[in-house]
Scaffold this motif. Structure first.
Motif, mmCIF file in Angstrom:
data_model
loop_
_atom_site.group_PDB
_atom_site.id
_atom_site.type_symbol
_atom_site.label_atom_id
_atom_site.label_comp_id
_atom_site.label_asym_id
_atom_site.label_seq_id
_atom_site.Cartn_x
_atom_site.Cartn_y
_atom_site.Cartn_z
ATOM 1 N N LEU A 196 4.136 6.342 -7.219
ATOM 2 C CA LEU A 196 3.844 5.094 -7.914
ATOM 3 C C LEU A 196 3.575 3.961 -6.939
ATOM 4 N N GLN A 197 2.610 3.119 -7.288
ATOM 5 C CA GLN A 197 2.284 1.956 -6.479
ATOM 6 C C GLN A 197 3.286 0.837 -6.725
ATOM 7 N N ALA A 198 3.412 -0.044 -5.746
ATOM 8 C CA ALA A 198 4.197 -1.256 -5.928
ATOM 9 C C ALA A 198 3.584 -2.041 -7.074
ATOM 10 N N GLY A 199 4.423 -2.591 -7.930
ATOM 11 C CA GLY A 199 3.949 -3.374 -9.061
ATOM 12 C C GLY A 199 3.895 -2.623 -10.370
ATOM 13 N N ARG A 255 14.313 1.204 -4.980
ATOM 14 C CA ARG A 255 12.857 1.022 -5.086
ATOM 15 C C ARG A 255 12.457 0.191 -6.308
ATOM 16 N N LEU A 256 13.455 -0.269 -7.078
ATOM 17 C CA LEU A 256 13.159 -0.980 -8.320
ATOM 18 C C LEU A 256 13.684 -2.408 -8.297
ATOM 19 N N TRP A 257 12.898 -3.315 -8.872
ATOM 20 C CA TRP A 257 13.380 -4.664 -9.185
ATOM 21 C C TRP A 257 13.505 -4.718 -10.693
ATOM 22 N N GLY A 258 14.701 -5.005 -11.161
ATOM 23 C CA GLY A 258 14.968 -5.023 -12.593
ATOM 24 C C GLY A 258 16.277 -4.314 -12.911
ATOM 25 N N THR A 305 0.806 -1.219 0.000
ATOM 26 C CA THR A 305 0.000 0.000 0.000
ATOM 27 C C THR A 305 0.844 1.276 0.000
ATOM 28 N N ASP A 306 2.157 1.159 0.221
ATOM 29 C CA ASP A 306 3.039 2.326 0.198
ATOM 30 C C ASP A 306 3.211 2.828 -1.233
ATOM 31 N N LEU A 307 3.540 4.094 -1.365
ATOM 32 C CA LEU A 307 3.783 4.706 -2.666
ATOM 33 C C LEU A 307 5.240 5.147 -2.761
#
Length: 175
Positions: free
Chosen positions: A133-136, A164-167, A114-116
């Motif tokens: 931005l939302q998670a996902g 804050r990023l996966w990738g 739910t965090d931004l």
């Protein structure tokens, strides 16, 4: 329901990525394979329909199907024209190489769903926030400097803390 395997992502990723990549890994951290590219490395899905198999041949069963072009995945191994990939949720399987793209994308990650995550006008927390931005959310990676990444997507463009990023890897430079 696993977010990475279904069409539940709120932001579309479009356009071409012409990013070159320099990682902070040393030669001992990566293996050069038959493709001539290092493993591990991040790539993205080229198609809206990508079969993930339990092994590296078409004779192996399809374990699941990704339905989201642009989703970032990590190549963890290669066997001939097959790539073993891992998604942001840790699921692994084998994909035919032509279904993958060198275009760099990333998924926004947060401790709580739910965090931004704040997106800034520049690579400085004191600069104006341009979006949250939302998670996902999936974004195209334009540039990373090992601390901040310049990302864009439908309706947003700005800088986010790299953690804050996966990738993208923690110390990776993307130009």
């Amino acid at each position: 329901m696993a977010l990475g395997r279904f069409c539940l992502v709120a932001v579309l990723v479009g356009g071409c990525l012409g990013a070159s990549v320099t990682t902070g890994f040393s030669a001992k951290d990566t293996a050069v394979t038959t493709s001539g590219l290092p493993v591990p490395r991040y790539v993205s899905l080229k198609s809206d329909r990508v079969n993930v198999r339990v092994g590296p041949t078409k004779d192996n069963d399809v374990a699941w199907v990704y339905t989201r072009a642009g989703l970032p995945v990590e190549v963890t191994a290669e066997f001939e024209n097959w790539r073993r990939i891992r998604d942001s949720e840790g699921a692994e399987g084998w994909v035919y190489h032509s279904l993958l793209s060198g275009r760099r994308t990333a998924v926004v990650t947060m401790k709580q769903k739910t965090d931004l995550a704040s997106l800034y006008e520049s690579d400085d927390k004191s600069s104006p926030v341009t979006a949250r931005l939302q998670a996902g959310v999936i974004a195209r990676v334009k540039k990373c400097d090992a601390h901040w990444c310049h990302i864009e997507g439908k309706g947003f463009d700005g800088w986010i803390e790299q953690q804050r990023l996966w990738g993208v890897y923690a110390d990776e430079m993307v130009n």
